[in-house]
Scaffold this motif. Structure first.
Motif, mmCIF file in Angstrom:
data_model
loop_
_atom_site.group_PDB
_atom_site.id
_atom_site.type_symbol
_atom_site.label_atom_id
_atom_site.label_comp_id
_atom_site.label_asym_id
_atom_site.label_seq_id
_atom_site.Cartn_x
_atom_site.Cartn_y
_atom_site.Cartn_z
ATOM 1 N N ASP A 1 0.653 -1.061 -0.269
ATOM 2 C CA ASP A 1 -0.314 0.049 0.343
ATOM 3 C C ASP A 1 1.078 0.984 0.191
ATOM 4 O O ASP A 1 1.464 1.593 0.677
ATOM 5 C CB ASP A 1 -1.332 -0.061 1.293
ATOM 6 N N LEU A 2 1.077 1.860 -1.076
ATOM 7 C CA LEU A 2 1.745 2.979 -1.506
ATOM 8 C C LEU A 2 1.474 4.107 -0.558
ATOM 9 O O LEU A 2 2.461 5.516 0.116
ATOM 10 C CB LEU A 2 1.707 3.914 -2.460
ATOM 11 N N THR A 3 0.019 4.650 -0.220
ATOM 12 C CA THR A 3 -0.243 5.442 1.003
ATOM 13 C C THR A 3 0.008 4.446 2.573
ATOM 14 O O THR A 3 0.463 6.342 2.416
ATOM 15 C CB THR A 3 -1.830 5.696 0.566
ATOM 16 N N LEU A 4 -0.058 4.066 2.657
ATOM 17 C CA LEU A 4 0.358 3.366 3.997
ATOM 18 C C LEU A 4 1.755 3.989 4.148
ATOM 19 O O LEU A 4 1.721 4.599 5.112
ATOM 20 C CB LEU A 4 -0.099 2.685 4.195
ATOM 21 N N ARG A 5 2.914 3.314 3.018
ATOM 22 C CA ARG A 5 3.649 3.530 3.364
ATOM 23 C C ARG A 5 4.562 4.473 2.687
ATOM 24 O O ARG A 5 5.761 5.210 4.001
ATOM 25 C CB ARG A 5 4.798 2.419 2.063
ATOM 26 N N LEU A 6 4.358 5.836 2.498
ATOM 27 C CA LEU A 6 4.843 6.732 2.246
ATOM 28 C C LEU A 6 4.135 7.771 4.086
ATOM 29 O O LEU A 6 5.245 8.422 3.839
ATOM 30 C CB LEU A 6 4.164 8.003 0.847
ATOM 31 N N PHE B 1 2.991 13.665 -7.524
ATOM 32 C CA PHE B 1 2.228 12.652 -6.936
ATOM 33 C C PHE B 1 0.772 13.198 -7.173
ATOM 34 O O PHE B 1 -0.156 14.224 -7.189
ATOM 35 C CB PHE B 1 2.253 11.832 -5.218
ATOM 36 N N ASP B 2 -0.088 12.258 -7.649
ATOM 37 C CA ASP B 2 -1.319 12.342 -7.711
ATOM 38 C C ASP B 2 -1.987 12.740 -6.574
ATOM 39 O O ASP B 2 -1.609 12.685 -5.658
ATOM 40 C CB ASP B 2 -1.834 10.844 -7.566
ATOM 41 N N HIS B 3 -3.320 13.681 -6.565
ATOM 42 C CA HIS B 3 -3.622 14.666 -5.778
ATOM 43 C C HIS B 3 -4.086 14.026 -4.726
ATOM 44 O O HIS B 3 -4.368 14.019 -3.554
ATOM 45 C CB HIS B 3 -4.667 15.594 -6.896
ATOM 46 N N HIS B 4 -4.724 13.384 -5.084
ATOM 47 C CA HIS B 4 -5.494 11.541 -4.177
ATOM 48 C C HIS B 4 -4.668 11.737 -3.182
ATOM 49 O O HIS B 4 -4.654 10.892 -2.059
ATOM 50 C CB HIS B 4 -6.159 10.652 -4.331
ATOM 51 N N ILE B 5 -3.537 10.865 -3.961
ATOM 52 C CA ILE B 5 -1.719 10.174 -2.804
ATOM 53 C C ILE B 5 -1.527 11.287 -2.175
ATOM 54 O O ILE B 5 -1.283 11.538 -1.097
ATOM 55 C CB ILE B 5 -0.907 10.417 -2.989
ATOM 56 N N VAL B 6 -1.276 12.633 -2.954
ATOM 57 C CA VAL B 6 -0.974 13.359 -1.095
ATOM 58 C C VAL B 6 -2.527 14.394 -0.688
ATOM 59 O O VAL B 6 -1.995 14.696 0.584
ATOM 60 C CB VAL B 6 -0.921 14.953 -3.026
ATOM 61 N N ASP B 7 -3.355 13.905 -0.851
ATOM 62 C CA ASP B 7 -4.059 14.598 0.467
ATOM 63 C C ASP B 7 -4.125 13.959 1.884
ATOM 64 O O ASP B 7 -4.022 13.837 2.334
ATOM 65 C CB ASP B 7 -6.242 14.533 -0.704
ATOM 66 N N THR C 1 4.624 17.335 3.805
ATOM 67 C CA THR C 1 4.336 16.568 3.035
ATOM 68 C C THR C 1 4.014 16.804 1.728
ATOM 69 O O THR C 1 3.553 16.108 0.609
ATOM 70 C CB THR C 1 3.516 15.840 4.105
ATOM 71 N N ARG C 2 2.247 17.757 2.281
ATOM 72 C CA ARG C 2 1.583 18.613 1.164
ATOM 73 C C ARG C 2 3.182 19.072 -0.159
ATOM 74 O O ARG C 2 2.691 18.498 -1.563
ATOM 75 C CB ARG C 2 0.303 19.296 1.148
ATOM 76 N N LYS C 3 3.661 19.502 0.378
ATOM 77 C CA LYS C 3 4.486 20.495 -0.558
ATOM 78 C C LYS C 3 5.399 19.166 -1.041
ATOM 79 O O LYS C 3 5.845 19.858 -2.467
ATOM 80 C CB LYS C 3 5.656 21.545 -0.122
ATOM 81 N N ARG C 4 6.086 18.645 -0.232
ATOM 82 C CA ARG C 4 7.257 17.342 -0.934
ATOM 83 C C ARG C 4 6.195 16.520 -2.122
ATOM 84 O O ARG C 4 6.789 16.592 -3.270
ATOM 85 C CB ARG C 4 7.961 16.787 0.277
ATOM 86 N N LEU C 5 5.077 15.581 -1.490
ATOM 87 C CA LEU C 5 4.448 14.943 -2.699
ATOM 88 C C LEU C 5 4.398 16.455 -4.424
ATOM 89 O O LEU C 5 4.330 15.060 -5.322
ATOM 90 C CB LEU C 5 3.782 14.340 -2.291
ATOM 91 N N ARG C 6 3.586 17.060 -3.734
ATOM 92 C CA ARG C 6 3.477 17.815 -4.964
ATOM 93 C C ARG C 6 4.484 18.149 -5.713
ATOM 94 O O ARG C 6 4.336 17.836 -7.506
ATOM 95 C CB ARG C 6 2.822 19.485 -4.648
ATOM 96 N N ALA C 7 5.456 18.294 -5.388
ATOM 97 C CA ALA C 7 7.165 18.868 -6.284
ATOM 98 C C ALA C 7 7.731 17.036 -6.532
ATOM 99 O O ALA C 7 7.893 17.211 -7.657
ATOM 100 C CB ALA C 7 7.910 19.280 -4.943
ATOM 101 N N LEU C 8 7.279 16.591 -6.101
ATOM 102 C CA LEU C 8 7.187 15.217 -6.628
ATOM 103 C C LEU C 8 6.265 14.666 -8.069
ATOM 104 O O LEU C 8 6.017 13.669 -8.225
ATOM 105 C CB LEU C 8 7.366 13.833 -5.604
#
Length: 472
Positions: free
Chosen positions: A281-286, A329-335, A320-327
């Motif tokens: 599960d990518l969400t949990l691991r992130l 990632f899909d907005h659902h993952i970011v949220d 977290t939001r800033k880093r995942l957006r910079a990479l």
């Protein structure tokens, strides 16, 4: 050397040979074949040009054909077996790429030999080939030996290889996670010396490598290799920043080491395919690797030598939001990951004093679809070595989860709404659409969370009481 070769590969080899063309299975499928791992996606290279082998591939791929990679000399096809499984193949003309030093996109030049094509590949374990249909094993750079030793090494000088394509540095740490290999010293040194080159690689490509790393069987090993190489300083600086200096009295844990333990524990808490959090599960691991990234910015040395990290959950959620957006990632993952980081301390108050039913409802309501992941992240984060504390925490979480199950038998948590809706609020209060309707709705939602489902007359009476109190 004995091989169990896909019959489709041999058949395709015969079709190419009949037209006078060479064909060889290359890269990952050959590596996986030696590791006795299954693969349904087969990569080939050939002496033929795309326009020459296109008719062969179209004829073989009776269930699908694609040519998105034509400008790179690549065509693909698919066939379904009798058992319903699919075999996908991609065939590429021998390559001899020339790279622009300011870009990782090669200028495609066709080559004239299999050995030349293999020399441009990322690592020796991916620079092996099997000529078909004759089944001749080709290993000019000692890939089989490196595979047996579990070593990642480039076919050519590593500095040249990483200068040509810096993404290969990310692939190295990804293979540490996927294959359990170690990076050969000269190759590791080249990565450390050239980490700045990763800056020319697109965020999407870096994100894809990180995703594959985290979804592997050994994500911790991959993250540790990412940090040790120095690549994380460029692509994910919040992670190495967790390597805080421990105060002389050891009043707080090594946050990076703690994070790696949490990652391991979170992976272990994932479920089978029919469970609530199927692995991987990518969400949990992130969320596991990012849950404490707010600590470096919030660390304070308090009177008496104590160390605090007040509000590191909220600060970490923003980072977290800033880093995942910079990479990218899909907005659902970011949220979702940001919200898990924001909520990861929420349960701790329950251990000190069990919640009311109202507080339990709020926890479930606020977690929403992340409820199962949040509980697993919370359990994974409880890394205390004090056995009594660990047992108390685990018991409290068990109790809370049982209370949630009991409450769900009585009411639908997924559809918690006020007992009067917006239209009825306007009708009962005689008001027009506007901010007051929103205030009334929020009050009635709070009332619903506090008291659970009530009779409609009781809800109406509460609405009128609340509105009347505003007028007094």
């Amino acid at each position: 050397m004995n091989f169990e070769v896909w019959p489709e590969a041999v058949e395709l080899g015969r079709l190419f040979a009949a037209q006078g063309y060479e064909l060889a299975l290359v890269g990952g499928p050959v590596r996986d074949m030696l590791l006795h791992r299954t693969s349904h996606d087969l990569d080939f290279c050939t002496s033929a040009r795309p326009e020459q082998f296109e008719p062969i591939l179209r004829r073989w791929g009776r269930d699908g054909f694609w040519d998105m990679g034509r400008k790179f000399g690549t065509l693909g096809a698919m066939r379904r077996r009798d058992d319903g499984t699919e075999v996908q193949v991609e065939v590429t003309t021998y390559r001899s790429d020339v790279y622009d030093p300011d870009s990782r996109k090669p200028e495609v030049n066709y080559g004239d030999s299999l050995e030349g094509d293999l020399s441009r590949r990322d690592f020796t374990v991916n620079a092996m080939a099997l000529r078909v249909p004759e089944l001749e094993f080709v290993d000019p750079f000692g890939g089989a030996n490196d595979l047996a030793k579990g070593v990642l090494r480039t076919p050519v000088d590593p500095r040249q290889s990483f200068d040509d394509d810096p993404l290969r540095m990310m692939r190295a740490v990804r293979f540490v996670a996927q294959l359990g290999f170690r990076i050969e010293p000269a190759t590791a040194e080249a990565i450390s010396d050239m980490v700045e080159r990763i800056g020319i690689v697109s965020a999407e490509r870096v994100r894809d490598e990180l995703t594959k790393l985290l979804l592997s069987d050994r994500p911790r090993a991959g993250v540790e290799a990412l940090v040790e190489s120095g690549l994380a300083d460029i692509v994910f600086p919040e992670i190495p920043a967790l390597q805080l200096e421990i105060d002389e009295h050891h009043r707080h844990k090594d946050v990076f080491e703690h994070t790696m333990i949490v990652l391991d524990r979170a992976v272990a808490l994932e479920t089978g395919p029919d469970g609530p959090v199927p692995a991987p599960d990518l969400t949990l691991r992130l969320a596991a690797i990012m849950h404490d990234i707010g600590k470096p910015k919030t660390r304070r040395f308090e009177p008496g030598g104590k160390v605090s990290f007040h509000h590191h959950d909220a600060v970490g959620a923003k980072l977290t939001r800033k880093r995942l957006r910079a990479l990218h990632f899909d907005h659902h993952i970011v949220d979702d990951v940001s919200e898990l980081v924001n909520l990861h301390l929420r349960f701790h108050g329950y251990v000190d004093e069990p919640w009311t039913d109202s507080a339990v409802r709020r926890y479930v309501k606020d977690a929403g679809h992340l409820y199962e992941r949040l509980n697993r992240l919370t359990r994974a984060d409880a890394t205390t070595q004090n056995r009594r504390k660990a047992m108390v925490f685990s018991s409290a979480m068990d109790e809370m989860e049982q209370r949630v199950r009991d409450l769900k038998e009585k009411e639908d948590f997924e559809a918690i709404r006020p007992d009067v809706d917006g239209n009825e609020i306007m009708e009962l209060l005689g008001i027009e659409p506007g901010p007051m309707v929103g205030r009334a709705y929020r009050h009635m939602l709070e009332y619903r969370l506090d008291h659970g489902p009530v009779d409609h007359d009781v809800a109406v009476a509460e609405l009128m009481r609340w509105y009347g109190s505003l007028e007094d």
